[in-house]
Design an enzyme around this catalytic site. Structure first.
Site, PDB file in Angstrom:
ATOM      1  N   GLU A 174      -9.326  -9.120   4.373  1.00 39.93           N
ATOM      2  CA  GLU A 174      -9.648  -8.028   4.863  1.00 39.93           C
ATOM      3  C   GLU A 174     -10.384  -7.079   3.788  1.00 39.93           C
ATOM      4  O   GLU A 174     -10.174  -6.752   2.975  1.00 39.93           O
ATOM      5  CB  GLU A 174      -8.434  -7.153   5.581  1.00 39.93           C
ATOM      6  CG  GLU A 174      -8.465  -5.783   5.500  1.00 39.93           C
ATOM      7  CD  GLU A 174      -7.279  -4.911   5.667  1.00 39.93           C
ATOM      8  OE1 GLU A 174      -6.032  -5.807   5.463  1.00 39.93           O
ATOM      9  OE2 GLU A 174      -7.027  -3.944   5.984  1.00 39.93           O
TER      10      GLU A 174
ATOM     11  N   ASP B 230      -3.610  -6.251   3.671  1.00 44.47           N
ATOM     12  CA  ASP B 230      -2.799  -4.988   3.121  1.00 44.47           C
ATOM     13  C   ASP B 230      -1.378  -5.221   3.455  1.00 44.47           C
ATOM     14  O   ASP B 230      -1.110  -5.564   4.929  1.00 44.47           O
ATOM     15  CB  ASP B 230      -3.405  -3.873   3.393  1.00 44.47           C
ATOM     16  CG  ASP B 230      -4.732  -3.401   2.815  1.00 44.47           C
ATOM     17  OD1 ASP B 230      -4.858  -4.110   1.747  1.00 44.47           O
ATOM     18  OD2 ASP B 230      -5.586  -2.533   3.344  1.00 44.47           O
TER      19      ASP B 230
ATOM     20  N   ASP C  79       0.403  -2.899   4.951  1.00 40.75           N
ATOM     21  CA  ASP C  79       0.714  -1.813   5.684  1.00 40.75           C
ATOM     22  C   ASP C  79       0.382  -1.932   7.088  1.00 40.75           C
ATOM     23  O   ASP C  79       0.217  -3.327   7.595  1.00 40.75           O
ATOM     24  CB  ASP C  79       0.049  -0.614   5.057  1.00 40.75           C
ATOM     25  CG  ASP C  79      -1.560  -0.897   5.381  1.00 40.75           C
ATOM     26  OD1 ASP C  79      -2.039  -1.904   6.017  1.00 40.75           O
ATOM     27  OD2 ASP C  79      -2.265  -0.071   4.848  1.00 40.75           O
TER      28      ASP C  79
ATOM     29  N   ASP D  55      -1.996  -1.177   9.202  1.00 36.00           N
ATOM     30  CA  ASP D  55      -3.181  -1.634   9.697  1.00 36.00           C
ATOM     31  C   ASP D  55      -3.476  -3.163   9.101  1.00 36.00           C
ATOM     32  O   ASP D  55      -3.996  -4.105   9.795  1.00 36.00           O
ATOM     33  CB  ASP D  55      -4.233  -0.831   8.707  1.00 36.00           C
ATOM     34  CG  ASP D  55      -4.541   0.110   9.698  1.00 36.00           C
ATOM     35  OD1 ASP D  55      -4.306   0.403  11.001  1.00 36.00           O
ATOM     36  OD2 ASP D  55      -5.569   1.166   9.347  1.00 36.00           O
TER      37      ASP D  55
END
Ligand code: 0RA
Length: 646
Positions: free
Chosen positions: A434, A512, A514, A516
């Site tokens: 990403e 990531d 998290d 998102d």
């Protein structure tokens, strides 16, 4: 009848039986597929399948499955009970034969309708062989019988332990941890989704699942009851719960053709996805086969005939293809076949030729009736098909562009791809990363001999909501196709993949750790699930697991992947530590990223598998579809980590 069945001397056959049990313990994967999570759960399915057989034979309607505190499993049913009388040939109780002789399960039962059976149909004796301890209790003819086993070996002859008015079988087994080394912990959700599926596939049966390891707010054990009165019709409603139907009700048939029981349910929705689920003897046939071919044929011929006669196609300038009839279609085909031939890579493709005509005829008949009786729905369906044909026409052009790029050698690779040196797909990996900045770090950190990096820009297209020509026009998706080297599309099945030129055998999604990041990972997974399912099925798709924390004390450094691990490490350092929370891959330097997430020696890759395509389909349509409330509920329930390898 004597109260106790005396064991006579072992015959040659029973010695062979013992050897059979030894063989199961030596080569468990030959019998249950693997000794990982799947194999572990397969043991439960194997026993439950025997209870389902009793139900299909008309002798049982209640099945209870319990996960006990110690991860042992208890299954109970109200069937006839495993026979306990003396087995003449073996010289011991039939119960002992069923429990200790490989492949004995069906022998007694020739006349009754035995069609169920686990993926490998190996029988309860396999479960016994792979259990540290197993206890069978049989309620039959007024008497309660019992026998226990250790690693498949009887601890004592079958004995009577009391009297009863009930009939049925209770089996408690504890999987042998020396065989299931990877994990011996049962996953409630995995068992629940299979029990739910079995309840839909075999209407009228009540299956209860209880987890005695966990209590709910009321202090009661977590438990669910699965029961379906309408079978596949309800299954469709469950699968399509978050999609919007375009016809007034689920179309369903049930019948028998040439002695083959056929059940089909289908609905059209506003999505652009085809969702076909097929079963043979309650086994999900991921690879399809003759029954699915029969369904497609029946559907296409009937709808085509109707559409031609309706005059609605008159203005159409191009041919309608098979695909067009299945856009926005969710369907389940379930057949029962006496002697199924399973083919294909994962032995989940039905080979029996005779089944095609049976299903095709059944589908044609029911659909003709339905279209006749529901002219409004019929018109809606035909219009949907025409739209699909038009979109396909547009998609074909877009696809040809992707294709042209893919087949070009060398220069055809996307500019953003940092390829690896190796040309050997077996050792090559590509990381889908990403964002450009994390892509840059990954590029520095990687081993360029076998690791390639493809950065993806922000959120990739949500394919769940896009028509397929939009998908094929999308830059990031085009890059994925060209980088991987897979080609797509025949006229009949525009999404069929050709994997022979796959350039990397490991495709790793690295996002990531998290919210998102997991959203982006889910978007990418949705794309693979809808457009490159074969890659998932062949085990090529992985998810990288970057750490959440760096814990430092002086020169000592450790990484943690969970809060629990963080605290344990901090404790082991005796406090006084500094803890850094990684908010994204971008916060790691190249060396850290290599050490924790990319280096095959230390990293953990989660392989993406599909245990249950229906459940996976439902989850993706829910996560990526239009309806917000169920998604919120799911995300809240799974706040720590969503189970993407469901
Ligand atoms: C062998 C023969 C028969 C039933 C069974 C096995 C049987 C096995 C299991 C395992 C769990 N529950 C079960 N219930 C039945 C046929 C019985 C007869 O003919 O009476």
């Amino acid at each position: 009848m004597s109260e106790e069945v005396k064991r006579s001397s072992y015959s040659a056959d029973s010695i062979q039986a013992l050897e059979g049990m030894e063989h199961v313990r030596m080569r468990p994967s030959m019998y249950i597929g693997d000794t990982g999570v799947r194999g572990l759960h397969h043991l439960v399915y194997e026993v439950v399948d025997n209870s389902i057989d009793e139900a299909l034979a008309g002798h049982c309607d209640v099945i209870k499955v319990t996960i006990n505190e110690d991860n042992s499993i208890t299954t109970e049913d109200n069937g006839r009970g495993i026979p306990v009388d003396l087995h003449k040939k073996e010289g011991v109780s039939a119960l002992e034969v069923v429990m200790t002789k490989i492949g004995a399960g069906g022998k007694f039962d020739k006349d009754s309708y035995k069609v169920s059976g686990g993926l490998h149909g190996v029988g309860v004796s396999c479960v016994n062989a792979l259990s540290d301890h197993l206890k069978a209790t049989v309620y039959r003819d007024g008497i309660i019988w019992e026998q226990e086993y250790e690693k498949g070996k009887p601890m004592y002859p079958v004995k009577s332990v009391g009297t009863t008015d009930l009939n049925g079988t209770v089996v408690t087994f504890k999987p042998d941890v020396s065989i299931f080394q990877q994990t011996s912990e049962y996953n409630y959700d995995t068992l629940a989704s299979r029990m739910r599926e079995l309840a839909f596939l075999n209407k009228g049966i009540t299956i209860t699942l209880t987890d005695r390891r966990e209590k709910d707010e009321k202090g009661e054990f977590v438990s669910e009851v699965f029961h379906s009165e309408e079978g596949l019709k309800e299954f469709i409603k469950f699968l399509d719960g978050t999609r919007e139907p375009i016809i007034s009700e689920v179309i369903a048939i049930e019948g028998e053709k040439n002695d083959i029981p056929v059940e089909v349910a289908m609905v059209y929705n506003t999505s652009f996805n085809e969702n076909l689920h097929s079963y043979v003897n309650n086994i999900n046939t991921h690879e399809g086969g003759t029954h699915l071919a029969g369904f497609r044929r029946g559907l296409t011929t009937t709808l085509k005939k109707y559409a031609d006669a309706s005059g609605l196609l008159d203005k159409l300038k191009f041919e309608i293809s098979g695909d067009d009839f299945r856009e926005g279609l969710t369907a389940i085909v379930s057949v029962k076949v006496a002697e199924p031939q399973f083919e294909g890579q994962t032995k989940t493709k039905l080979g029996n030729r005779e089944v095609t005509a049976a299903v095709s005829q059944a589908v044609s008949e029911m659909l003709e009736n339905y279209l006749e009786e529901n002219p409004n729905d019929a018109k809606t369906i035909v219009q949907k098909v025409i739209l699909a044909a038009q979109a396909r026409h547009a998609a074909k052009k877009a696809r040809e562009m992707v294709q042209r790029k893919t087949v070009m050698s060398g220069g055809g690779l996307p500019g953003k791809l940092s390829d690896c040196a190796s040309q050997d797909p077996h050792e090559s990996e590509v990381f889908l990363v990403e964002g450009d900045s994390a892509g840059g770090t990954a590029k520095q950190g990687r081993d360029r001999h076998f690791q390639a990096i493809l950065p993806l820009r922000g959120k990739i297209l949500n394919v769940e909501k896009a028509m397929s020509h939009k998908v094929f026009e999308n830059e990031e998706i085009k890059n994925i196709y060209t980088a991987l080297g897979v080609t797509i599309g025949t006229e009949e099945d525009s999404k069929a993949l050709n994997l022979s030129k796959l350039r990397y055998h490991k495709v790793v999604i690295m996002c990531d750790a998290d919210v998102d990041g997991s959203h982006i990972a889910t978007l990418i997974l949705t794309f693979f699930f809808r457009y490159m399912k074969e890659l998932i099925e062949a085990g090529h798709i992985f998810i990288a697991t970057p750490p959440l924390y760096l814990i430092k004390k002086g020169s000592k450094k450790r990484y943690a992947w969970s809060n629990k691990e963080r605290d344990e490490i901090a404790n082991s350092f005796n406090g006084g530590v500094s803890v850094q929370r990684y908010k994204g891959l971008g916060e790691m330097n190249a060396e850290q990223l290599w050490d924790t997430t990319m280096n095959p020696e230390f990293r953990t890759l989660r392989q993406v598998t599909i245990d249950n395509t229906g459940e996976a389909d439902r989850i993706f349509s829910m996560l990526m579809g239009d309806e917000v409330p169920p998604r919120r509920e799911f995300i809240e329930k799974n706040a720590v980590y969503a189970n993407i390898d469901a």
